[in-house]
Design an enzyme around this catalytic site. Sequence first.
Site, PDB file in Angstrom:
ATOM      1  N   GLU A  94       0.809  -1.218   0.000  1.00  0.00           N
ATOM      2  CA  GLU A  94       0.000   0.000   0.000  1.00  0.00           C
ATOM      3  C   GLU A  94       0.844   1.271   0.000  1.00  0.00           C
ATOM      4  OE1 GLU A  94      -3.104   0.385  -0.380  1.00  0.00           O
ATOM      5  OE2 GLU A  94      -3.919  -1.618  -0.095  1.00  0.00           O
ATOM      6  N   GLU A 125       8.276 -22.039   7.471  1.00  0.00           N
ATOM      7  CA  GLU A 125       8.343 -21.190   8.654  1.00  0.00           C
ATOM      8  C   GLU A 125       9.095 -21.867   9.798  1.00  0.00           C
ATOM      9  OE1 GLU A 125       4.483 -21.438  11.307  1.00  0.00           O
ATOM     10  OE2 GLU A 125       3.921 -21.075   9.226  1.00  0.00           O
TER      11      GLU A 125
END
EC number: 4.2.1.126
Length: 316
Positions: A94, A125
């Site tokens: 953004e 992960e």
Amino acid sequence: MAGFDPTLQPSDDRGHLLTEQSNPRSRRLDQLATNDLVNLFVEEDRRPQEAVAEASEAIAAAVDAISKRLSSGGRLFYLGAGTSGRLGVLDAAECPPTFCSDPELVQGVLAGGTPALLRSSEGLEDLEQAGRDDLDRHGFRQGDCLVGIAAGGTTPYVRGGLSYACSIGALAIAMACVPKDQAPLPCDIDIRLLTGPELLTGSTRLKAGTATKMALNILSTTVMVRLGKVYGNRMVDVAASNSKLVDRSLRILRDLIGVEREEGLALLALSDGSVKLALLMKAANLSKDQARSVLERHDQQLRPSLETCGATLAQL
């Protein structure tokens, strides 16, 4: 449904973590009427805002430290897995349209890369080295900043990234939703968003995710304010990359220098779409090159640039 891998070993028992504990308010979750279910979630979602408020001092320290590094040519990286990583990618994505920032300035690094935006990245992960390797692959260096995001504070991928940042002298910021003593992380600044047990036990995409998104919103926006990409409450560095953002740019010009849409469009054409440049050109009666030179002398800060020229904008 993915098949079970019988060779996969469990992590250490994580039942002591705040995010893994059972919420006493939801022990009859499956028996509640729909309205009661919705109202319970609404009530619990007040907690993320409180958690962010309680962490405001640490968030402010992170903003100042990040702003200092970015002003000197550094970059900001978010690193995480699953929901935490996706939220980092979302916030980073953004920044260019909102602040006309270089896409390299704020980057989201997600365990598993782009495919993991849509599908979980099983196994990745769990590797500390993967976090280090991904940062290295992105050219992460000493002058940069890392926000390692892990709701439960135990994700090896994030721990590895934070350790790597510390080892090379980069700024390391941890963001987790459990107390420090439950999951200590290597870092310079430690942000803890203590949202408490989830209504759906262990589902940290809920309150923990909401608090994380709020904290990242605050972090990136206030850093951009410090970097001079905002005047008053207007995004004067907005990238007019679609019709909606062209309209917003025109309204900013109208509100701050009183030009109507036709003149605003002409100004945007002259300034190569830069609202900030257009404002300074019009308010100080400068050419594009002159206005650009003034902004460069003032580190792209509009307010001191206007003051140097003896120019003013409308009061907001």
